[in-house]
Design a protein around this motif. Structure first.
Motif, short mmCIF file in Angstrom:
data_model
loop_
_atom_site.label_atom_id
_atom_site.label_comp_id
_atom_site.label_asym_id
_atom_site.label_seq_id
_atom_site.Cartn_x
_atom_site.Cartn_y
_atom_site.Cartn_z
N THR A 88 0.64 -1.38 0.06
CA THR A 88 0.04 0.57 -0.22
C THR A 88 1.08 0.84 -0.07
O THR A 88 0.56 1.99 -0.58
N SER A 89 1.43 1.20 1.24
CA SER A 89 2.76 2.48 1.11
C SER A 89 3.81 2.50 0.07
O SER A 89 3.76 3.81 -1.03
N ALA A 90 3.63 2.17 -1.14
CA ALA A 90 5.26 1.32 -1.88
C ALA A 90 3.67 2.13 -3.72
O ALA A 90 3.73 3.20 -4.05
N VAL A 91 2.24 1.52 -3.16
CA VAL A 91 1.53 2.36 -4.21
C VAL A 91 1.19 3.90 -4.18
O VAL A 91 1.41 4.62 -5.37
N ARG A 92 1.03 4.41 -3.08
CA ARG A 92 1.37 5.58 -2.80
C ARG A 92 2.41 5.95 -2.57
O ARG A 92 2.16 7.28 -3.34
N ALA A 93 2.90 6.07 -2.43
CA ALA A 93 4.70 6.46 -2.77
C ALA A 93 4.49 7.05 -4.78
O ALA A 93 4.92 7.87 -5.01
N ARG A 94 4.88 6.02 -5.68
CA ARG A 94 3.98 5.86 -6.88
C ARG A 94 3.68 7.24 -7.16
O ARG A 94 3.68 8.23 -7.76
N ARG A 95 1.73 6.94 -6.87
CA ARG A 95 1.01 8.31 -6.80
C ARG A 95 1.54 9.44 -6.88
O ARG A 95 1.50 10.96 -6.96
N ASN A 96 2.37 9.78 -5.46
CA ASN A 96 3.28 10.92 -5.09
C ASN A 96 3.84 11.10 -6.20
O ASN A 96 4.53 12.26 -6.49
N MET A 97 4.67 10.22 -6.60
CA MET A 97 5.77 10.55 -7.38
C MET A 97 5.47 11.22 -8.20
O MET A 97 5.97 12.17 -9.24
N ARG A 98 4.02 10.65 -9.30
CA ARG A 98 3.44 10.95 -10.19
C ARG A 98 2.59 12.51 -10.25
O ARG A 98 2.40 13.51 -10.80
N GLU A 99 1.74 12.57 -9.15
CA GLU A 99 1.74 14.43 -8.98
C GLU A 99 2.09 14.66 -8.42
O GLU A 99 2.33 16.26 -8.77
N ASP A 106 5.53 8.18 2.64
CA ASP A 106 5.17 6.98 1.96
C ASP A 106 6.07 6.35 1.24
O ASP A 106 6.24 4.84 2.03
N GLY A 107 7.30 6.70 1.26
CA GLY A 107 8.46 5.72 0.48
C GLY A 107 9.58 5.77 1.66
O GLY A 107 10.25 4.80 1.49
N ILE A 108 9.35 6.52 2.97
CA ILE A 108 9.87 6.48 3.87
C ILE A 108 9.37 5.20 4.35
O ILE A 108 9.89 4.14 5.32
N ALA A 109 7.92 4.94 4.92
CA ALA A 109 6.72 4.09 4.96
C ALA A 109 7.86 2.80 4.69
O ALA A 109 7.85 1.93 5.58
N VAL A 110 7.84 2.54 3.39
CA VAL A 110 8.42 1.42 2.59
C VAL A 110 9.54 0.55 3.36
O VAL A 110 9.69 -0.72 3.45
N TRP A 111 10.79 2.16 3.43
CA TRP A 111 11.89 1.17 3.98
C TRP A 111 11.42 0.83 5.61
O TRP A 111 11.96 -0.09 6.24
N ALA A 112 11.08 1.65 6.09
CA ALA A 112 10.57 1.69 7.53
C ALA A 112 9.72 -0.09 7.57
O ALA A 112 9.80 -0.84 8.41
N LEU A 113 9.10 0.19 7.04
CA LEU A 113 7.99 -1.93 7.28
C LEU A 113 9.27 -2.68 6.32
O LEU A 113 8.36 -3.35 7.27
N THR A 114 9.65 -2.12 5.73
CA THR A 114 10.42 -3.59 5.47
C THR A 114 11.46 -4.27 6.01
O THR A 114 11.83 -5.19 6.51
N CYS A 115 11.90 -3.20 6.84
CA CYS A 115 13.38 -2.95 7.48
C CYS A 115 12.46 -4.02 9.18
O CYS A 115 12.56 -5.27 9.80
N LEU A 116 11.29 -3.23 9.27
CA LEU A 116 10.04 -4.69 10.59
C LEU A 116 10.65 -5.74 9.99
O LEU A 116 10.53 -6.77 11.19
N THR A 117 9.71 -5.93 9.21
CA THR A 117 9.08 -7.23 8.23
C THR A 117 10.57 -8.39 8.41
O THR A 117 10.34 -9.30 9.28
N ALA A 118 11.89 -7.64 7.22
CA ALA A 118 12.76 -8.31 8.13
C ALA A 118 13.74 -9.01 9.27
O ALA A 118 13.37 -9.77 9.29
N VAL A 119 13.35 -8.26 10.27
CA VAL A 119 14.09 -8.59 11.61
C VAL A 119 12.68 -9.18 11.85
O VAL A 119 13.47 -10.08 12.61
#
Length: 395
Positions: A88-99, A106-119
């Motif tokens: 969801t964050s990745a899709v929102r980040a892509r929309r923000n990029m286009r607009e 949302d781009g920061i959230a992608v990395w934060a959630l990725t690190c959380l699920t990895a740990v």
């Protein structure tokens, strides 16, 4: 019974065929809609990111069962909530990029959630290699997403990548192992030898003029002589005119270093002053100055006269004869002079004068008077008496 089974089998085959056909059409539509227009690298990025996300989700499945104790439908519903949040964050980040031309929070959230699920997924690993693998999979997915965003950012904004200050090329140049320019090895060596000669000459000159000891002066001169010998031997200084000029330029720059303190360079935003200053014009003769200050136009009525054609033609011929006589004397009559001479209104005289002053001979006199005395022809151009003539070649 056999007939019924056969009929049901045929119906099942028909339904399977229809389902396969519908699925094939849906797949073809999805391929033409989302896959075909994209470059192959974008498609591979999405595929690899999906695989990495699946690996991360499998780790969260085990974590939710072994650590959280979830089982059954509850486990099925809750195990991949972080992966869903990442998508969801990745899709929102892509929309923000286009607009908005930026991924935003949302781009920061992608990395934060990725690190959380990895740990979290690596905490339920049974060995160190498994833990490293579960840590790496979500980070690989996030990296592939980031690279896809960078390509789209460049495509939308038209900007390039950042220029790193620390690169192998910069390190090699800083260490002296590489050249910034495309000079050959012989050119680099010649430049260094000429610079060595210039520096040795500057040091010897400074010691001699500064009252250095005789030993230091001799040592400096010996070093200069040695550098000069090597330059002549290895650079062809004795016969190469360009290198001779380069050496003299370096010596001149080094000898005049102290003059940089008193230099007064122009600032870059100061306008260029290409024009030359206008020389001072000579003073006007008294009679001419008096006539310039007069305002005779205000004395006469400027309303044009109403004349018939014949009378207008006669007055114009008379005014023209007067104009020609004055021009031969290199005198440009004023509007009031023409009006007084012929007996016409100032408006009519101004109209005729405006036409005649454009002729080459009159225009040359007007231009010469402006260049020499700064007189601008406004219609009240001063008449000059014969005794006070200027710009005339006649005695």
């Amino acid at each position: 019974m056999t007939v019924i089974i056969s009929v049901l089998g045929l119906i099942a085959l028909a339904l399977a065929f229809m389902l396969i056909k519908i699925g094939w059409r849906a797949g073809a539509w999805l391929f033409n809609r989302y896959v075909a227009p994209r470059p192959i690298e974008d498609v591979l990025t999405v595929v690899a990111a999906c695989i990495a996300t699946g690996v991360s989700a499998q780790g969260m499945w085990r974590f939710s069962g072994d650590v959280l104790g979830l089982d059954g439908p509850l486990r099925l519903l809750l195990f991949a909530f972080i992966e869903v949040a990442i998508i969801t964050s990745a899709v929102r980040a892509r929309r923000n990029m286009r607009e908005n031309y930026s991924a935003g929070i949302d781009g920061i959230a992608v990395w934060a959630l990725t690190c959380l699920t990895a740990v979290l997924s690596s905490m339920d690993a049974r060995s160190l290699p498994e833990a490293i693998f579960r840590l790496a999979a979500p980070l690989v997915a996030a990296w592939l997403w980031e690279r896809g965003m960078a390509i789209e950012r460049h495509r939308i904004r038209g900007t390039g990548r950042i220029n790193w200050r620390l690169t192998p090329e910069r390190l090699l140049v800083r260490m002296g192992l590489a050249e910034v320019s495309d000079r050959t090895a012989s050119e680099v060596d010649a430049h260094r030898r000429l610079t060595r000669v210039a520096l040795a000459a500057k040091r010897a000159k400074a010691l001699r003029e500064g009252g250095g000891s005789e030993r230091k002066v001799r040592a400096a001169l010996a070093k200069l002589d040695k550098a000069m010998d090597q330059a002549v031997e290895h650079t062809g200084l004795a016969v190469d005119q360009q290198r001779q000029e380069a050496l003299l330029a370096q010596i001149a720059a080094l000898y005049n270093t102290s003059k940089l303190v008193d230099a007064d360079p122009r600032v870059p935003w100061e306008p260029e002053q290409d024009h030359q200053p206008v020389p001072a014009r000579p003073a006007l003769p008294p009679a001419l100055a008096e006539l310039v200050d007069e305002e005779d136009d205000d004395v006469f009525d400027a309303t044009p006269q109403v004349l018939d054609t014949a009378e207008r033609a006669r007055l114009m011929r008379a005014a023209r004869r007067y104009w020609d006589r004055q021009i031969e004397k290199r005198i440009v009559p004023r509007t009031v002079d023409i009006a007084q001479e012929v007996g016409i209104a100032v408006g009519t005289a101004r109209e005729w004068r405006a036409l005649w002053k454009l002729e080459p001979q009159a225009h040359a006199i007007i231009e010469a008077l402006y260049q020499e005395h700064g007189i601008v022809d406004t219609g009240s151009f001063p008449a000059v008496k014969d005794d006070d003539r200027i710009l005339t070649n006649t005695p």
